[in-house]
Design a protein around this motif. Structure first.
Motif, PDB file in Angstrom:
ATOM      1  N   LEU A 105      -1.561   0.087  -5.141  1.00 22.49           N
ATOM      2  CA  LEU A 105      -2.868  -0.227  -4.707  1.00 22.49           C
ATOM      3  C   LEU A 105      -2.906  -1.668  -4.403  1.00 22.49           C
ATOM      4  O   LEU A 105      -3.893  -2.163  -3.734  1.00 22.49           O
ATOM      5  N   ASN A 106      -1.789  -2.606  -4.755  1.00 20.62           N
ATOM      6  CA  ASN A 106      -1.819  -3.955  -4.201  1.00 20.62           C
ATOM      7  C   ASN A 106      -0.690  -4.335  -3.572  1.00 20.62           C
ATOM      8  O   ASN A 106      -0.339  -5.505  -3.472  1.00 20.62           O
ATOM      9  N   ARG A 107      -0.101  -3.223  -2.998  1.00 18.12           N
ATOM     10  CA  ARG A 107       0.931  -3.549  -1.829  1.00 18.12           C
ATOM     11  C   ARG A 107       0.202  -3.241  -0.583  1.00 18.12           C
ATOM     12  O   ARG A 107      -0.339  -2.427  -0.206  1.00 18.12           O
ATOM     13  N   ALA A 108       0.697  -4.300   0.263  1.00 14.88           N
ATOM     14  CA  ALA A 108       0.200  -4.120   1.720  1.00 14.88           C
ATOM     15  C   ALA A 108       1.289  -3.151   2.642  1.00 14.88           C
ATOM     16  O   ALA A 108       0.432  -2.665   3.602  1.00 14.88           O
ATOM     17  N   GLN A 109       2.181  -2.967   1.943  1.00 11.62           N
ATOM     18  CA  GLN A 109       3.147  -2.053   2.752  1.00 11.62           C
ATOM     19  C   GLN A 109       4.172  -1.252   1.594  1.00 11.62           C
ATOM     20  O   GLN A 109       4.467  -1.521   0.635  1.00 11.62           O
ATOM     21  N   ILE A 110       4.243  -0.051   2.035  1.00  9.40           N
ATOM     22  CA  ILE A 110       4.838   1.043   1.180  1.00  9.40           C
ATOM     23  C   ILE A 110       5.883   1.793   2.176  1.00  9.40           C
ATOM     24  O   ILE A 110       5.584   2.308   3.028  1.00  9.40           O
ATOM     25  N   PRO A 112       8.072   1.772   5.235  1.00  3.97           N
ATOM     26  CA  PRO A 112       7.643   1.176   6.673  1.00  3.97           C
ATOM     27  C   PRO A 112       6.206   1.112   7.009  1.00  3.97           C
ATOM     28  O   PRO A 112       5.895   1.113   8.262  1.00  3.97           O
ATOM     29  N   TRP A 113       5.236   1.957   6.287  1.00  2.00           N
ATOM     30  CA  TRP A 113       4.025   2.129   6.688  1.00  2.00           C
ATOM     31  C   TRP A 113       2.825   1.055   5.758  1.00  2.00           C
ATOM     32  O   TRP A 113       3.047   0.696   4.809  1.00  2.00           O
ATOM     33  N   ARG A 114       2.065   0.409   6.620  1.00  5.22           N
ATOM     34  CA  ARG A 114       1.418  -0.530   6.173  1.00  5.22           C
ATOM     35  C   ARG A 114       0.144   0.307   5.349  1.00  5.22           C
ATOM     36  O   ARG A 114      -0.182   1.542   5.988  1.00  5.22           O
ATOM     37  N   SER A 115      -0.382  -0.098   4.366  1.00  7.41           N
ATOM     38  CA  SER A 115      -1.197   0.757   3.506  1.00  7.41           C
ATOM     39  C   SER A 115      -2.713   0.436   3.734  1.00  7.41           C
ATOM     40  O   SER A 115      -3.015  -0.725   4.234  1.00  7.41           O
ATOM     41  N   LEU A 135      -1.477   4.143   6.303  1.00  2.00           N
ATOM     42  CA  LEU A 135      -1.317   5.140   5.119  1.00  2.00           C
ATOM     43  C   LEU A 135      -2.434   4.961   3.969  1.00  2.00           C
ATOM     44  O   LEU A 135      -2.237   3.686   3.164  1.00  2.00           O
ATOM     45  N   LEU A 136      -2.987   5.974   3.765  1.00  2.00           N
ATOM     46  CA  LEU A 136      -4.270   5.717   2.865  1.00  2.00           C
ATOM     47  C   LEU A 136      -3.711   5.871   1.419  1.00  2.00           C
ATOM     48  O   LEU A 136      -2.832   6.595   0.921  1.00  2.00           O
ATOM     49  N   VAL A 137      -3.913   4.565   0.585  1.00  2.00           N
ATOM     50  CA  VAL A 137      -3.766   4.527  -0.736  1.00  2.00           C
ATOM     51  C   VAL A 137      -4.866   4.279  -1.642  1.00  2.00           C
ATOM     52  O   VAL A 137      -5.816   3.282  -1.199  1.00  2.00           O
ATOM     53  N   GLU A 138      -4.957   5.197  -2.524  1.00  2.00           N
ATOM     54  CA  GLU A 138      -6.503   5.299  -3.144  1.00  2.00           C
ATOM     55  C   GLU A 138      -6.131   5.507  -4.716  1.00  2.00           C
ATOM     56  O   GLU A 138      -5.401   6.304  -5.092  1.00  2.00           O
ATOM     57  N   SER A 139      -7.194   5.233  -5.474  1.00  2.00           N
ATOM     58  CA  SER A 139      -7.251   5.523  -6.983  1.00  2.00           C
ATOM     59  C   SER A 139      -7.529   7.013  -7.049  1.00  2.00           C
ATOM     60  O   SER A 139      -8.557   7.407  -6.326  1.00  2.00           O
TER      61      SER A 139
END
Length: 202
Positions: A105-110, A112-115, A135-139
């Motif tokens: 959740l604290n990464r701008a990119q995972i 090749p994909w921007r989060s 790329l959706l990243v959520e808790s």
């Protein structure tokens, strides 16, 4: 109004006195195989009954032992879903940790994909601010009540499959409408393996 199986916070239960109580274990959202996994792990009691016509596939399982391995495993899980034909905007990474303790959740990119993630800030109207990404990243805490065609359940770490771990896994897995991938710590994976073995023996 309240589902014990989805109670993620340690808050006191409430009683509405003479309110009518309805209990239903029917699941229409999740593929049947995911419901089978949920029941095999005894994530909820009584077991859920799948009423989804789609069978689905067993979730892939990847383990990690470091932040670098976590990032690589999350990237591989997303890539596996893309290879199955899901579009990137059909995929959500649902983390077992909140923003303060999460790596993803604290990464701008995972990979090749921007989060696309909640920044922790709100605008003047009280609406949450989101980063710009695809790329959706959520808790799991914030994603409760939502769903996506494909879900990567990531940053799952526990030493015991206790009630809290069961609830978190149940909520995360039931966010998936068609497919799920699991990214687990080595000790969490060992707990699930033991639970599967116990279920197969009984």
């Amino acid at each position: 109004m309240e589902d014990e199986a989805q109670r993620l916070y340690q808050q006191a239960e409430f009683d509405l006195g003479d309110a009518v109580t309805i209990r239903c274990s029917d699941n229409f959202r999740s593929p049947r195989v995911i419901c089978d996994v949920i029941n095999a792990l005894s994530l909820v009691r009584p077991p859920i009954r799948s009423l989804n016509p789609y069978t689905g596939e067993l979730p892939g399982i990847r383990t990690y032992g470091s932040d670098e391995e976590l990032l690589a495993a999350a990237e591989a899980a997303v890539a596996a879903l893309l290879a199955r034909g899901f579009a990137l905007n059909d995929i959500a990474i649902v983390c077992g940790r909140g923003r303060e303790r999460s790596t993803l959740l604290n990464r701008a990119q995972i990979g090749p994909w921007r989060s696309r993630r909640f920044t922790g800030e709100y605008d003047r109207n009280g609406e949450p601010r989101w980063s710009s990404g695809e790329l959706l990243v959520e808790s799991v805490y914030r994603y409760k009540g939502q769903s996506a065609p494909a879900v990567v359940v990531a940053e799952v770490d526990f030493a015991e499959l206790d009630d809290a771990a069961r609830r978190k896994l149940f909520v995360a897995l039931t966010r998936a409408q068609m497919a799920a991938e699991l990214v687990l710590s080595a000790r969490a994976e060992a707990c699930l393996t033991a639970a599967f073995e116990q279920a197969s023996e009984s």
